[in-house]
Write an enzyme that holds these catalytic residues in place. Structure first.
Site, PDB file in Angstrom:
ATOM      1  N   SER A 135      43.798  45.761  31.942  1.00 33.59           N
ATOM      2  CA  SER A 135      42.680  46.172  31.282  1.00 33.59           C
ATOM      3  C   SER A 135      42.145  47.587  32.119  1.00 33.59           C
ATOM      4  O   SER A 135      42.412  47.439  32.707  1.00 33.59           O
ATOM      5  CB  SER A 135      41.960  45.042  32.395  1.00 33.59           C
ATOM      6  OG  SER A 135      40.542  45.191  32.710  1.00 33.59           O
ATOM      7  N   LYS A 161      43.050  45.719  26.888  1.00 33.68           N
ATOM      8  CA  LYS A 161      41.379  45.652  27.151  1.00 33.68           C
ATOM      9  C   LYS A 161      40.295  46.319  27.707  1.00 33.68           C
ATOM     10  O   LYS A 161      40.993  47.410  28.595  1.00 33.68           O
ATOM     11  CB  LYS A 161      41.253  44.664  27.608  1.00 33.68           C
ATOM     12  CG  LYS A 161      39.474  44.171  28.474  1.00 33.68           C
ATOM     13  CD  LYS A 161      40.029  42.458  29.293  1.00 33.68           C
ATOM     14  CE  LYS A 161      38.943  42.692  30.515  1.00 33.68           C
ATOM     15  NZ  LYS A 161      38.931  41.013  31.365  1.00 33.68           N
ATOM     16  N   LYS A 163      37.130  48.477  29.037  1.00 31.35           N
ATOM     17  CA  LYS A 163      35.921  48.166  29.798  1.00 31.35           C
ATOM     18  C   LYS A 163      34.842  48.819  29.027  1.00 31.35           C
ATOM     19  O   LYS A 163      34.699  50.181  28.744  1.00 31.35           O
ATOM     20  CB  LYS A 163      35.988  48.580  30.843  1.00 31.35           C
ATOM     21  CG  LYS A 163      36.493  47.535  32.002  1.00 31.35           C
ATOM     22  CD  LYS A 163      36.064  45.755  32.211  1.00 31.35           C
ATOM     23  CE  LYS A 163      37.019  45.376  32.668  1.00 31.35           C
ATOM     24  NZ  LYS A 163      36.323  43.618  33.123  1.00 31.35           N
ATOM     25  N   ASP A 188      35.776  44.613  27.224  1.00 34.10           N
ATOM     26  CA  ASP A 188      35.384  43.412  28.145  1.00 34.10           C
ATOM     27  C   ASP A 188      33.127  44.648  28.367  1.00 34.10           C
ATOM     28  O   ASP A 188      33.945  45.371  29.012  1.00 34.10           O
ATOM     29  CB  ASP A 188      36.060  43.443  29.336  1.00 34.10           C
ATOM     30  CG  ASP A 188      35.681  42.356  30.358  1.00 34.10           C
ATOM     31  OD1 ASP A 188      34.473  41.674  30.116  1.00 34.10           O
ATOM     32  OD2 ASP A 188      35.899  41.905  31.262  1.00 34.10           O
ATOM     33  N   GLU A 213      34.102  40.161  26.044  1.00 30.59           N
ATOM     34  CA  GLU A 213      34.409  39.188  26.617  1.00 30.59           C
ATOM     35  C   GLU A 213      32.971  39.394  27.353  1.00 30.59           C
ATOM     36  O   GLU A 213      32.471  41.281  27.735  1.00 30.59           O
ATOM     37  CB  GLU A 213      35.503  39.549  27.660  1.00 30.59           C
ATOM     38  CG  GLU A 213      34.956  38.966  28.991  1.00 30.59           C
ATOM     39  CD  GLU A 213      36.928  39.091  29.618  1.00 30.59           C
ATOM     40  OE1 GLU A 213      37.897  40.148  29.150  1.00 30.59           O
ATOM     41  OE2 GLU A 213      36.951  38.841  30.950  1.00 30.59           O
ATOM     42  N   ASP A 238      33.832  35.312  29.973  1.00 28.66           N
ATOM     43  CA  ASP A 238      34.553  34.871  31.612  1.00 28.66           C
ATOM     44  C   ASP A 238      33.835  34.564  32.879  1.00 28.66           C
ATOM     45  O   ASP A 238      33.611  33.454  32.594  1.00 28.66           O
ATOM     46  CB  ASP A 238      34.940  36.781  31.771  1.00 28.66           C
ATOM     47  CG  ASP A 238      35.175  36.627  33.028  1.00 28.66           C
ATOM     48  OD1 ASP A 238      35.099  35.911  33.828  1.00 28.66           O
ATOM     49  OD2 ASP A 238      35.931  37.857  33.156  1.00 28.66           O
ATOM     50  N   LYS A 262      39.795  32.265  35.339  1.00 27.79           N
ATOM     51  CA  LYS A 262      40.350  32.819  36.832  1.00 27.79           C
ATOM     52  C   LYS A 262      40.374  31.996  37.337  1.00 27.79           C
ATOM     53  O   LYS A 262      39.445  31.306  37.949  1.00 27.79           O
ATOM     54  CB  LYS A 262      39.552  34.094  36.754  1.00 27.79           C
ATOM     55  CG  LYS A 262      38.861  35.364  35.932  1.00 27.79           C
ATOM     56  CD  LYS A 262      38.976  36.243  36.294  1.00 27.79           C
ATOM     57  CE  LYS A 262      38.452  37.659  35.465  1.00 27.79           C
ATOM     58  NZ  LYS A 262      37.516  38.532  35.706  1.00 27.79           N
ATOM     59  N   GLY A 290      42.359  38.423  35.774  1.00 28.50           N
ATOM     60  CA  GLY A 290      42.362  38.691  36.902  1.00 28.50           C
ATOM     61  C   GLY A 290      41.856  39.255  37.844  1.00 28.50           C
ATOM     62  O   GLY A 290      40.621  39.442  37.515  1.00 28.50           O
TER      63      GLY A 290
HETATM   64  O1  OSB Z   1      35.527  41.202  34.105  1.00 28.18           O
HETATM   65  O2  OSB Z   1      37.770  40.635  33.853  1.00 28.18           O
HETATM   66  C1  OSB Z   1      37.445  41.055  34.482  1.00 28.18           C
HETATM   67  C2  OSB Z   1      38.540  42.770  37.197  1.00 28.18           C
HETATM   68  C3  OSB Z   1      37.589  43.145  38.213  1.00 28.18           C
HETATM   69  C4  OSB Z   1      36.665  42.372  38.173  1.00 28.18           C
HETATM   70  C5  OSB Z   1      36.507  41.548  37.164  1.00 28.18           C
HETATM   71  C6  OSB Z   1      36.623  42.313  35.714  1.00 28.18           C
HETATM   72  C7  OSB Z   1      38.503  42.486  35.748  1.00 28.18           C
HETATM   73  C8  OSB Z   1      39.406  42.656  35.362  1.00 28.18           C
HETATM   74  C9  OSB Z   1      40.608  43.309  36.168  1.00 28.18           C
HETATM   75  O3  OSB Z   1      39.811  43.469  33.753  1.00 28.18           O
HETATM   76  C10 OSB Z   1      41.722  42.440  34.962  1.00 28.18           C
HETATM   77  C11 OSB Z   1      43.047  42.769  36.247  1.00 28.18           C
HETATM   78  O4  OSB Z   1      42.962  42.678  37.602  1.00 28.18           O
HETATM   79  O5  OSB Z   1      44.130  43.803  35.962  1.00 28.18           O
HETATM   80 MG    MG Z   2      35.321  40.241  32.811  1.00 29.42          MG
END
Ligand code: OSB
Ligand code: MG
Length: 367
Positions: A135, A161, A163, A188, A213, A238, A262, A290
C-alpha cells in the site's frame, strides 16, 4: 484456558517513511503490545489502534484506557472455555473492537501454543505461502509515485494499492496505468468522496483497477450501493465493515463485491472468520488489510490470510517496507510476491524481548 498474568506495553516505532492517506498521516507509531501468560505458555498480540481518531474512533490512548480499566482486570485469573470465550465477561462493552481484538487474538496465540501448533493451523488456515501486495501512501508528485511503484514491482509485490484523494486521483492513476500497463493496481480513498463524485469515480472504470476501496463515508452502506450500481470497478469495503451485521447489510444492499478484513477492526479472529465464511458462501473474495503493524501484528495477519477465501493479495508487506528494524526475529521478507507462513508454535516468530523492554514507555501488569 486460564490467563494468569497480562502485561500491556506501549512502544514507539518510527516508520521509515511518513504514510499519508486522505484522512491523515502517520510516521511515529505508538504501538501497544500485549503479553498474556498462562497454561505454561506466553502469548503475544498487538493492538492496531492508531495515534489519532482518523481511520477509526479508537486511538492508542482509548485502547489503553479500555484495556487497562475495563477488559484486562476482568479476564485475568478467570478460566475461559477457549479463545472465543475469553472476552465473555466484557461482552457488555460497546465498540472498541481494536482493544478487544488484542485480547482475543492473543488468546488464539495462547491456544495454538498450548497445542504446539502454528496460529495459522489453529484457526484452520491452509494456504501457504500467502500472496502479498503493498500500500503506497499519497505521494506529492507523479515522479515520486512512479519511482515507488517501479521499486515495489521489482521487489515482486503481486498488486499495488495507491492511496487517492480528490485532486490526486483520475489523472494520477491514468498516468500510472500508461506507465505500467500490466501491473495489478487498486485504489484506496479512505472515505474521501461523496456520491456527487460518482461521475469522476466512473472514469476509473477505463483504468481496469482490481477494486476501489472505501470511496465513501466510513459508516455508510446505502451510498456505496448506489455507487456500485453506477461503476464497473468493484467496490471493496474497509472502514464500514466492523461486524457480521455490517456485512449482512452490505450484501443485502449490494454495497461492495470485496471486503478487506482487518482482524483488529472487526474485534478479532472469530468475527474475521465469520466474515470470511459469509463472503465465501456468496462467491465473493476477501483479502487481509494492514494497520502499519509491527511484526507481532503482522504475524497475526499472515495467519489469518491462510484461510481459503483470502484469494487476493493482502496489505501484509515485508518488515523493511515499514521499519528500519522490526521487533521480531526473523523479520518478514517477501519472496516472489509471497510471505512464508511461520510454522513454529503460535505466531511462529520470536519477539525481540530485550529491545521491546528497552523501547517500552509505559506498561501495566495484571495478575
Ligand atoms: O485504509 O487500509 C487502510 C494504514 C493505516 C490505516 C488505514 C489503512 C492503511 C493501509 C496500510 O493501507 C496497510 C499496511 O499496513 O501496509
Ligand atoms: Mg483501507
Amino acid at each position: 484456558m486460564k490467563i494468569e498474568r497480562a502485561v500491556l506495553r506501549e512502544i514507539p516505532l518510527r516508520l521509515r517513511e511518513r504514510f499519508e492517506i486522505s484522512s491523515g498521516s502517520m510516521q511515529d507509531r505508538r504501538i501497544l503490545l500485549l503479553t498474556m501468560e498462562g497454561e505454561g505458555v506466553e502469548a503475544w498480540s498487538e493492538c492496531v489502534a492508531a495515534e489519532s481518531p482518523s481511520y477509526s474512533y479508537e486511538t492508542t490512548d482509548t485502547a489503553w484506557h479500555i484495556l487497562t480499566e475495563f477488559i484486562l482486570p476482568h479476564i485475568v485469573g478467570r478460566k475461559a472455555d477457549g479463545p472465543t470465550d475469553v472476552l465473555s465477561p466484557v461482552d457488555w462493552i460497546r465498540g472498541h473492537g481494536m482493544a478487544k481484538a488484542a485480547v482475543e487474538m492473543g488468546a488464539w496465540d495462547m491456544a495454538a501454543r498450548m497445542d504446539g501448533v502454528s496460529l495459522a493451523e489453529k484457526i484452520g488456515g491452509s494456504r501457504r505461502p500467502v500472496p502479498v501486495g503493498v500500500s503506497i501512501g499519497i505521494q506529492h508528485t507523479d515522479e515520486e509515485l512512479h519511482e515507488k511503484v517501479a521499486g515495489y514491482v521489482a521487489e515482486g509485490y503481486k498488486r499495488i494499492k495507491i492511496k487517492i484523494k480528490p485532486g490526486r486521483d483520475v489523472a494520477m492513476l491514468a498516468g500510472l496505468r500508461e506507465a505500467f500497463p500490466d501491473v495489478p493496481f487498486m485504489a484506496d480513498a479512505n472515505s474521501a468522496y461523496t456520491l456527487a463524485d460518482a461521475p469522476r469515480l466512473k472514469e476509473l472504470d477505463a483504468l481496469k483497477l482490481m477494486m476501489i476501496e472505501q470511496p465513501l463515508r466510513y459508516d455508510d452502506f446505502l451510498e456505496h450501493a448506489r455507487l456500485q450500481e453506477r461503476i464497473e470497478t468493484p467496490v471493496c469495503l474497509d472502514e464500514s465493515v466492523k461486524s457480521e451485521g455490517d456485512l449482512a447489510l452490505a450484501l443485502e444492499l449490494g454495497s461492495c463485491r470485496i471486503v478487506n478484513i482487518k482482524p483488529g477492526r472487526v474485534g478479532g479472529f472469530a468475527t474475521s472468520r465469520n466474515i470470511h465464511d459469509v463472503m465465501q458462501a456468496h462467491g465473493l473474495p476477501v483479502w487481509c488489510g494492514g494497520m502499519l503493524e509491527s511484526g507481532i501484528g503482522r504475524a497475526h495477519n499472515v495467519a489469518l490470510a491462510t484461510l481459503p477465501n483470502f484469494v487476493l493479495p493482502g496489505d501484509i508487506s515485508a518488515s523493511r517496507r515499514y521499519w528500519a528494524q522490526d521487533v521480531v526475529d526473523p523479520e518478514f521478507e517477501v519472496v516472489d510476491g509471497t510471505l512464508a507462513v511461520p510454522d513454529g508454535p503460535g505466531i511462529g516468530v520470536e519477539p525481540d524481548r530485550e529491545r521491546i523492554e528497552a523501547l517500552t514507555v509505559r506498561s501495566a501488569v495484571f495478575g
